[in-house]
Design a protein around this motif. Structure first.
Motif, mmCIF file in Angstrom:
data_model
loop_
_atom_site.group_PDB
_atom_site.id
_atom_site.type_symbol
_atom_site.label_atom_id
_atom_site.label_comp_id
_atom_site.label_asym_id
_atom_site.label_seq_id
_atom_site.Cartn_x
_atom_site.Cartn_y
_atom_site.Cartn_z
ATOM 1 N N ILE A 133 0.748 3.320 -13.766
ATOM 2 C CA ILE A 133 0.537 2.841 -13.109
ATOM 3 C C ILE A 133 -1.160 2.601 -12.566
ATOM 4 N N GLY A 134 -1.394 1.261 -12.136
ATOM 5 C CA GLY A 134 -2.739 0.379 -11.691
ATOM 6 C C GLY A 134 -3.401 0.525 -10.564
ATOM 7 N N PRO A 135 -4.332 0.248 -9.859
ATOM 8 C CA PRO A 135 -4.478 -0.180 -8.372
ATOM 9 C C PRO A 135 -3.436 -1.664 -8.365
ATOM 10 N N GLU A 180 -12.682 7.506 -8.137
ATOM 11 C CA GLU A 180 -12.363 7.277 -9.841
ATOM 12 C C GLU A 180 -11.663 8.456 -10.209
ATOM 13 N N SER A 181 -13.099 9.849 -9.002
ATOM 14 C CA SER A 181 -12.544 11.157 -9.658
ATOM 15 C C SER A 181 -11.192 11.303 -9.367
ATOM 16 N N VAL A 182 -10.616 11.386 -8.147
ATOM 17 C CA VAL A 182 -8.780 11.439 -8.325
ATOM 18 C C VAL A 182 -8.211 10.383 -8.768
ATOM 19 N N THR A 183 -7.708 8.865 -8.329
ATOM 20 C CA THR A 183 -7.161 8.301 -8.812
ATOM 21 C C THR A 183 -6.613 7.100 -10.367
ATOM 22 N N HIS A 184 -8.751 8.149 -10.702
ATOM 23 C CA HIS A 184 -8.678 7.042 -12.005
ATOM 24 C C HIS A 184 -9.085 5.685 -12.423
ATOM 25 N N ALA A 185 -8.949 5.098 -10.527
ATOM 26 C CA ALA A 185 -9.780 3.751 -10.814
ATOM 27 C C ALA A 185 -9.047 2.866 -11.106
ATOM 28 N N HIS A 186 -9.457 1.972 -12.278
ATOM 29 C CA HIS A 186 -8.938 0.479 -12.845
ATOM 30 C C HIS A 186 -8.279 1.669 -14.157
ATOM 31 N N SER A 187 -8.732 2.643 -14.659
ATOM 32 C CA SER A 187 -7.807 3.052 -15.946
ATOM 33 C C SER A 187 -6.747 3.667 -15.688
ATOM 34 N N PHE A 227 -5.694 -2.916 2.506
ATOM 35 C CA PHE A 227 -6.227 -3.543 1.570
ATOM 36 C C PHE A 227 -7.145 -1.806 1.504
ATOM 37 N N ILE A 228 -7.322 -0.825 2.665
ATOM 38 C CA ILE A 228 -8.337 0.134 2.301
ATOM 39 C C ILE A 228 -7.050 1.247 1.181
ATOM 40 N N ILE A 229 -6.107 0.632 1.336
ATOM 41 C CA ILE A 229 -5.206 2.254 0.473
ATOM 42 C C ILE A 229 -5.882 1.209 -0.666
ATOM 43 N N PHE A 230 -5.513 0.111 -1.724
ATOM 44 C CA PHE A 230 -5.961 -0.288 -2.017
ATOM 45 C C PHE A 230 -6.959 -0.204 -2.799
ATOM 46 N N LEU A 231 -8.285 0.046 -1.670
ATOM 47 C CA LEU A 231 -9.599 0.176 -2.178
ATOM 48 C C LEU A 231 -10.066 1.336 -2.922
ATOM 49 N N VAL A 232 -9.352 2.306 -1.771
ATOM 50 C CA VAL A 232 -9.650 3.801 -2.288
ATOM 51 C C VAL A 232 -8.855 4.112 -3.636
ATOM 52 N N ILE A 233 -7.531 3.259 -3.931
ATOM 53 C CA ILE A 233 -6.772 3.687 -5.282
ATOM 54 C C ILE A 233 -7.798 2.937 -5.826
ATOM 55 N N SER A 234 -8.996 1.827 -5.741
ATOM 56 C CA SER A 234 -9.284 1.502 -6.616
ATOM 57 C C SER A 234 -11.212 1.677 -7.174
ATOM 58 N N ARG A 235 -11.060 2.311 -6.061
ATOM 59 C CA ARG A 235 -12.611 2.813 -6.348
ATOM 60 C C ARG A 235 -12.111 4.923 -6.545
ATOM 61 N N GLY A 238 1.083 -1.011 0.162
ATOM 62 C CA GLY A 238 -0.302 -0.093 -0.177
ATOM 63 C C GLY A 238 0.900 1.045 -0.187
ATOM 64 N N PHE A 239 1.774 0.986 0.696
ATOM 65 C CA PHE A 239 2.606 2.455 0.861
ATOM 66 C C PHE A 239 3.653 2.321 -0.612
ATOM 67 N N PHE A 240 4.099 1.565 -1.623
ATOM 68 C CA PHE A 240 4.935 1.572 -2.714
ATOM 69 C C PHE A 240 4.217 2.220 -3.619
ATOM 70 N N GLY A 241 2.552 1.562 -3.603
ATOM 71 C CA GLY A 241 1.249 2.488 -4.254
ATOM 72 C C GLY A 241 0.862 3.975 -3.812
ATOM 73 N N ILE A 242 1.616 4.493 -2.956
ATOM 74 C CA ILE A 242 1.235 5.731 -2.298
ATOM 75 C C ILE A 242 1.755 6.585 -3.276
ATOM 76 N N GLY A 243 3.114 6.244 -3.008
ATOM 77 C CA GLY A 243 4.443 6.611 -3.376
ATOM 78 C C GLY A 243 4.419 6.913 -5.066
ATOM 79 N N ALA A 244 3.739 5.958 -5.956
ATOM 80 C CA ALA A 244 3.438 5.291 -7.421
ATOM 81 C C ALA A 244 2.128 6.526 -7.676
#
Length: 346
Positions: A233-235, A131-138, A121-129, A62-68
């Motif tokens: 980068i993606g979720p 959409e207006s900020v993280t673009h979700a699965h796009s 898992f919470i970090i992953f859910l925020v990133i993957s859901r 999750g921290f790796f994903g936040i940095g990315a």
């Protein structure tokens, strides 16, 4: 510098630093190696909290994903320069990691692992859901390359390799310095026994909090570099699977060692590439290998080699001690023989 562990670590680093001489024209290979080094940086963070302190942090992905995502979103959606986005994402990861640590470190043992997995898992859910900020699965496309100031072109795979390599060297030296410092000895004491550490006056909670925050920072640094190396980068970059990949890297290389995270990351990364055509089945092959490694070399490759060197040194010292005892007893035996001969003559 005569320590075999130090010599081995330096040898691995030198060989890695010379790889562009062999693969400079193979952009894909250079990219795979660079991605492996980005993962190694995050694994060094996991090594601090798990290898030194003995706390199983399952939020590292999750921290790796936040940095990315920090680097990716700031450089694409907000048109920041890479360096400004990189610094901001690392600071943001450090703050989030510190706050998560305040909550997670109120638990112990398996509860700590479960709680940190929930954080990941919470970090992953925020990133993957969101959409207006993280673009979700796009996902995020066209992440900027670092600016070279007209001196270095970081679009070159070799230049990007050496940028990540330089950061990796800092992480390796930081791990080495921590291990040899009083801070490292404190963390190792906590890993051995928290009650003992508390009894001798160690600030257990504060030390664990620092280790957790440092682990998050390393994860953010690795993720930020990963975003610019890959360009997309993606979720998945923040998934729980990423955390278990990091855990596999450190188990293969060796927990609590200096060279282990680097060696494990590079070996397993290339194994993943070998089995990329069987992506869904690669763990069927790699799983038994990892299980066998845990059974027969529970301290990883570096730990196993270190134990072999220690045994050889012990045998050598024992042989030297026996020789010295023999040399010391030889003159006394000669003197006794001379005394006996003189008495017989009389």
């Amino acid at each position: 510098m005569k320590n075999p562990r130090i010599i081995g670590t330096i040898a691995v680093i030198i060989l890695l630093g010379l790889t562009p001489l062999a693969f400079a024209q193979e952009n894909y290979t250079m990219r795979v190696i660079t991605v492996g080094m980005c993962a190694a940086i995050a694994v060094y963070g996991l090594n601090i909290i798990l290898g030194f302190t003995g706390q199983l942090n399952l939020a590292q992905g999750g921290f790796f994903g936040i940095g990315a995502y920090g680097v990716g979103l700031l450089t694409t959606d907000y048109d920041w320069s890479f360096w400004a986005a990189f610094v901001a994402s690392v600071i943001g990861t450090a703050v989030i990691g510190y706050l998560c640590g305040l909550l997670a470190l109120r638990t112990k043992d398996e509860y700590f692992a479960i709680f940190t997995m929930a954080i990941g898992f919470i970090i992953f859910l925020v990133i993957s859901r969101w959409e207006s900020v993280t673009h979700a699965h796009s996902g995020v496309n066209n992440v900027k390359f670092p600016e070279g100031g007209g001196i270095i072109d970081f679009e070159s795979p070799v230049a990007m390799f050496y940028l990540v390599f330089a950061v990796l060297l800092v992480c390796v030296y930081t791990t080495y310095a921590i291990r040899r410092s009083s801070v490292g000895r404190t963390l190792l004491t906590i890993r051995t026994s928290e009650d003992l550490a508390d009894a001798v006056g160690v600030r257990v909670g504060f030390s664990k909090q620092l280790a957790f925050a440092a682990s998050a920072v390393f994860g953010g640094v690795g993720g930020g570099l990963y975003a610019t190396v890959v360009g997309f980068i993606g979720p998945d970059s923040a998934s729980i699977d990423k955390t278990f990949e990091f855990l596999m890297f450190i188990l293969v290389g060796g927990m609590g060692t200096v060279a282990g995270p680097l060696l494990g990351s590079m070996i397993v990364t290339f194994l993943f590439e070998l089995f990329q055509d069987f992506q869904a089945y690669r763990f069927i092959v790699l799983g038994p290998i990892i299980v066998a490694l845990v059974i027969f070399a529970p301290r990883g490759i570096v730990g196993y080699l270190g134990g072999f060197v220690d045994k050889r040194n012990r045998r050598r010292r024992s042989a030297e001690a026996r020789r010295s005892e023999h040399d010391e007893s030889a003159p006394s035996d000669s003197a006794a023989a001379v005394g006996t001969n003189s008495e017989e003559k009389k």
